[in-house]
Design a protein around this motif. Structure first.
Motif, PDB file in Angstrom:
ATOM      1  N   TYR A  27       0.811  -1.219   0.000  1.00 42.42           N
ATOM      2  CA  TYR A  27       0.000   0.000   0.000  1.00 42.42           C
ATOM      3  C   TYR A  27       0.845   1.270   0.000  1.00 42.42           C
ATOM      4  O   TYR A  27       0.579   2.213  -0.747  1.00 42.42           O
ATOM      5  CB  TYR A  27      -0.942  -0.017   1.208  1.00 42.42           C
ATOM      6  N   LEU A  28       1.879   1.319   0.822  1.00 44.45           N
ATOM      7  CA  LEU A  28       2.704   2.528   0.886  1.00 44.45           C
ATOM      8  C   LEU A  28       3.457   2.745  -0.427  1.00 44.45           C
ATOM      9  O   LEU A  28       3.620   3.885  -0.876  1.00 44.45           O
ATOM     10  CB  LEU A  28       3.684   2.441   2.051  1.00 44.45           C
ATOM     11  N   ALA A  29       3.896   1.660  -1.053  1.00 49.36           N
ATOM     12  CA  ALA A  29       4.570   1.775  -2.351  1.00 49.36           C
ATOM     13  C   ALA A  29       3.611   2.338  -3.402  1.00 49.36           C
ATOM     14  O   ALA A  29       3.993   3.160  -4.240  1.00 49.36           O
ATOM     15  CB  ALA A  29       5.115   0.419  -2.788  1.00 49.36           C
ATOM     16  N   GLU A  30       2.355   1.892  -3.357  1.00 45.90           N
ATOM     17  CA  GLU A  30       1.351   2.389  -4.305  1.00 45.90           C
ATOM     18  C   GLU A  30       1.099   3.883  -4.110  1.00 45.90           C
ATOM     19  O   GLU A  30       1.041   4.652  -5.085  1.00 45.90           O
ATOM     20  CB  GLU A  30       0.046   1.610  -4.124  1.00 45.90           C
ATOM     21  N   LEU A  31       0.951   4.304  -2.858  1.00 45.01           N
ATOM     22  CA  LEU A  31       0.720   5.721  -2.589  1.00 45.01           C
ATOM     23  C   LEU A  31       1.911   6.565  -3.017  1.00 45.01           C
ATOM     24  O   LEU A  31       1.742   7.652  -3.582  1.00 45.01           O
ATOM     25  CB  LEU A  31       0.439   5.935  -1.098  1.00 45.01           C
ATOM     26  N   LEU A  32       3.101   6.083  -2.739  1.00 40.61           N
ATOM     27  CA  LEU A  32       4.313   6.812  -3.116  1.00 40.61           C
ATOM     28  C   LEU A  32       4.346   7.041  -4.624  1.00 40.61           C
ATOM     29  O   LEU A  32       4.680   8.135  -5.096  1.00 40.61           O
ATOM     30  CB  LEU A  32       5.544   6.032  -2.663  1.00 40.61           C
ATOM     31  N   ALA A  33       3.980   6.022  -5.394  1.00 37.69           N
ATOM     32  CA  ALA A  33       4.006   6.112  -6.856  1.00 37.69           C
ATOM     33  C   ALA A  33       2.942   7.064  -7.404  1.00 37.69           C
ATOM     34  O   ALA A  33       3.139   7.694  -8.452  1.00 37.69           O
ATOM     35  CB  ALA A  33       3.825   4.722  -7.469  1.00 37.69           C
ATOM     36  N   LEU A  34       1.828   7.218  -6.685  1.00 34.98           N
ATOM     37  CA  LEU A  34       0.752   8.094  -7.154  1.00 34.98           C
ATOM     38  C   LEU A  34       1.156   9.565  -7.153  1.00 34.98           C
ATOM     39  O   LEU A  34       0.687  10.345  -7.982  1.00 34.98           O
ATOM     40  CB  LEU A  34      -0.485   7.910  -6.271  1.00 34.98           C
ATOM     41  N   LYS A  35       1.959   9.972  -6.183  1.00 30.67           N
ATOM     42  CA  LYS A  35       2.401  11.376  -6.051  1.00 30.67           C
ATOM     43  C   LYS A  35       1.207  12.333  -6.013  1.00 30.67           C
ATOM     44  O   LYS A  35       1.224  13.414  -6.594  1.00 30.67           O
ATOM     45  CB  LYS A  35       3.345  11.751  -7.202  1.00 30.67           C
ATOM     46  N   ASP A  36       0.176  11.909  -5.290  1.00 29.31           N
ATOM     47  CA  ASP A  36      -1.057  12.701  -5.230  1.00 29.31           C
ATOM     48  C   ASP A  36      -1.664  12.574  -3.835  1.00 29.31           C
ATOM     49  O   ASP A  36      -2.193  11.515  -3.476  1.00 29.31           O
ATOM     50  CB  ASP A  36      -2.042  12.203  -6.283  1.00 29.31           C
ATOM     51  N   ARG A  37      -1.611  13.633  -3.057  1.00 30.53           N
ATOM     52  CA  ARG A  37      -2.123  13.580  -1.693  1.00 30.53           C
ATOM     53  C   ARG A  37      -3.623  13.335  -1.651  1.00 30.53           C
ATOM     54  O   ARG A  37      -4.132  12.680  -0.723  1.00 30.53           O
ATOM     55  CB  ARG A  37      -1.789  14.913  -0.979  1.00 30.53           C
ATOM     56  N   THR A  38      -4.362  13.786  -2.648  1.00 24.83           N
ATOM     57  CA  THR A  38      -5.817  13.627  -2.633  1.00 24.83           C
ATOM     58  C   THR A  38      -6.245  12.167  -2.754  1.00 24.83           C
ATOM     59  O   THR A  38      -7.395  11.827  -2.456  1.00 24.83           O
ATOM     60  CB  THR A  38      -6.475  14.436  -3.776  1.00 24.83           C
ATOM     61  N   LEU A  39      -5.344  11.298  -3.190  1.00 26.13           N
ATOM     62  CA  LEU A  39      -5.659   9.878  -3.343  1.00 26.13           C
ATOM     63  C   LEU A  39      -5.121   9.042  -2.190  1.00 26.13           C
ATOM     64  O   LEU A  39      -5.268   7.815  -2.192  1.00 26.13           O
ATOM     65  CB  LEU A  39      -5.082   9.352  -4.662  1.00 26.13           C
ATOM     66  N   ALA A  40      -4.506   9.691  -1.211  1.00 28.74           N
ATOM     67  CA  ALA A  40      -3.849   8.978  -0.119  1.00 28.74           C
ATOM     68  C   ALA A  40      -4.777   8.839   1.089  1.00 28.74           C
ATOM     69  O   ALA A  40      -5.986   9.055   0.999  1.00 28.74           O
ATOM     70  CB  ALA A  40      -2.558   9.682   0.261  1.00 28.74           C
ATOM     71  N   ASP A  41      -4.197   8.487   2.230  1.00 30.59           N
ATOM     72  CA  ASP A  41      -4.961   8.115   3.421  1.00 30.59           C
ATOM     73  C   ASP A  41      -5.126   9.304   4.373  1.00 30.59           C
ATOM     74  O   ASP A  41      -4.733  10.427   4.076  1.00 30.59           O
ATOM     75  CB  ASP A  41      -4.259   6.943   4.123  1.00 30.59           C
ATOM     76  N   VAL A  42      -5.702   9.012   5.550  1.00 32.92           N
ATOM     77  CA  VAL A  42      -5.976  10.052   6.541  1.00 32.92           C
ATOM     78  C   VAL A  42      -4.684  10.520   7.220  1.00 32.92           C
ATOM     79  O   VAL A  42      -3.653   9.849   7.165  1.00 32.92           O
ATOM     80  CB  VAL A  42      -6.959   9.543   7.617  1.00 32.92           C
TER      81      VAL A  42
END
Length: 302
Positions: free
Chosen positions: A228-243
């Motif tokens: 999950y953290l690798a996926e968020l890192l790759a997105l480079k988009d805070r609006t798609l991340a977690d709380v």
């Protein structure tokens, strides 16, 4: 190494001074001075100015957000009047509220700078993971009543180690010119009911650690997988991340400098984790350009 160092009361300290400061951030808008809300910086400067009988401005190793605590915030200031080591420590503490304290003070060369000479900064995020809400620890931990898998959290976090674009973990109002940061290490361990996220890097973006913790808790609950953290890192988009995790569990525990500056070593905080037995500077820093650049050639006093 010892916790009990005698404070000299005979020899006045002058010139540039470095100081170690501890605080409970619950009642403050954060470290930085603001006109509309109480800050740790303003309270410390007020107390220093009373001891010096002249205005004092301090510079810190790093800012902390509203509600975040610190056990080793390093500051420096140019003393407008000579005072003994004991006077600086005891005098300032006598003029501070009980949620801020000076731990030590040292003379340093004029080219020392608390922020720009720091080689790394380290934080610990403390989660009390049990069914009942905290009582004695309520001001300095975050409570999670759902069982957390600390092993899964640790595995997921390793994707963040190294130099990356942390856009997915920066606050919308972050003022940094670049989202790139170098994470030296991030570890997640369970100690009884405590789950501790221990993270060190060259610097951190606004809310970066709390946003990382928010995502790791989703992994720990089993809602997300190890990637999950690798996926968020790759997105480079805070609006798609977690709380964003609450501020009360976050502690600024170390700011590291070249040993030649001669700053005291201390046990890493918070005291809730004293049983771990680790002291400041106890780990090797990575071989990276920023560390080498900031090491420079520190001048030793005397």
């Amino acid at each position: 190494m010892t916790l009990f160092r005698p404070l000299d009361d005979r020899h006045p300290l002058s010139g540039r001074l470095a100081m170690g400061v501890e605080y409970d951030g619950s009642a403050y808008c954060g470290w930085q001075r603001l006109k509309h809300a109480p800050s740790v910086q303003a309270e410390l400067e007020r107390a220093l100015s009373k001891v010096a009988s002249l205005p004092v401005k301090v510079h810190a190793s790093g800012r902390t957000d509203t509600g975040v605590h610190a056990t080793r915030q390093i500051v420096h200031f140019d003393a407008p009047a000579p005072r003994s080591q004991k006077a600086w420590v005891f005098g300032v503490n006598a003029n501070l509220a009980r949620d801020i304290a000076v731990r030590w003070v040292r003379e340093v060369p004029d080219d020392f700078h608390a922020r720009f000479k720091a080689l790394a900064r380290r934080y610990r995020y403390v989660i009390l993971n049990q069914p009942s809400r905290p009582v004695l620890e309520r001001a300095n931990v975050t409570w999670c009543r759902d069982p957390l898998d600390a092993g899964a959290m640790h595995r997921a976090a390793q994707a963040l180690v190294g130099e990356h674009d942390f856009s997915s973990f920066r606050a919308a109002g972050c003022q940094s010119k670049t989202p790139w940061r170098h994470l030296h290490f991030i570890e997640v361990h369970r100690h009884g009911p405590l789950v501790v996220i221990d993270v060190q890097g060259n610097a951190f973006l606004h809310h970066m650690i709390r946003n990382i913790v928010g995502a790791l808790v989703s992994v720990g609950r089993g809602e997300r997988g190890d990637d999950y953290l690798a996926e968020l890192l790759a997105l480079k988009d805070r609006t798609l991340a977690d709380v964003t995790a609450p501020a009360c569990g976050l502690h600024f525990v170390d700011s590291l400098y070249d040993e030649a500056w001669g700053l005291p070593q201390e046990p890493l905080g918070p005291n809730l984790l004293a049983f771990l037995g680790e002291w400041t500077g106890g780990r090797e820093l990575p071989d990276c350009p920023m560390v080498e650049f900031r090491r420079g050639e520190p001048r030793v006093l005397g």
